[in-house]
Write a protein that holds these residues in place. Structure first.
Motif, PDB file in Angstrom:
ATOM      1  N   LEU A  27      57.117  10.898  50.332  1.00  0.00           N
ATOM      2  CA  LEU A  27      57.164  10.242  49.022  1.00  0.00           C
ATOM      3  C   LEU A  27      57.023  11.270  47.900  1.00  0.00           C
ATOM      4  CD1 LEU A  27      55.087   7.009  49.622  1.00  0.00           C
ATOM      5  CD2 LEU A  27      57.453   7.107  48.827  1.00  0.00           C
ATOM      6  N   VAL A  56      56.484   1.275  53.082  1.00  0.00           N
ATOM      7  CA  VAL A  56      56.452   1.973  51.806  1.00  0.00           C
ATOM      8  C   VAL A  56      56.420   0.930  50.710  1.00  0.00           C
ATOM      9  CG1 VAL A  56      57.702   3.560  50.307  1.00  0.00           C
ATOM     10  CG2 VAL A  56      57.746   3.895  52.765  1.00  0.00           C
ATOM     11  N   LEU A  66      63.074   5.082  52.369  1.00  0.00           N
ATOM     12  CA  LEU A  66      62.588   6.370  51.866  1.00  0.00           C
ATOM     13  C   LEU A  66      63.363   7.514  52.507  1.00  0.00           C
ATOM     14  CD1 LEU A  66      60.505   8.411  50.651  1.00  0.00           C
ATOM     15  CD2 LEU A  66      59.100   7.916  52.652  1.00  0.00           C
TER      16      LEU A  66
END
Length: 85
Positions: A27, A56, A66
């Motif tokens: 992230l 996420v 992601l």
């Protein structure tokens, strides 16, 4: 070289290999790489683990989203490197 890639699916068993800490690192990389393209995810974080998969938290996206976004950004960096590179 233009290899055709298929997006990772949320049910892909490889997702189970990513820990919460690993997803947080990815992230952070997404935040850093996305800034160059005007993509900002200020509240993106991990949510919980469900059936061995880390979720996420940005609009209820699974970790596969992601990874797919990060892959697209990495490809874009390869095709159009930043100025001065």
């Amino acid at each position: 070289m233009n290899r055709r890639r298929h997006p990772m699916q949320p049910t892909d068993p490889r997702i189970r290999a990513y820990s919460d800490a690993h997803i947080r690192t990815l992230l952070a990389e997404l935040q850093e790489r996305g800034r160059r393209f005007g993509l900002v995810f200020p509240s993106a974080t991990t949510d919980k683990t469900l059936d061995g998969r880390v979720l996420v938290c940005f609009n209820t996206a699974p970790a596969s989203t992601l990874l797919n976004l990060l892959t697209l950004l990495l490809d874009a960096d390869r095709e159009h490197p930043p100025c001065g590179s």
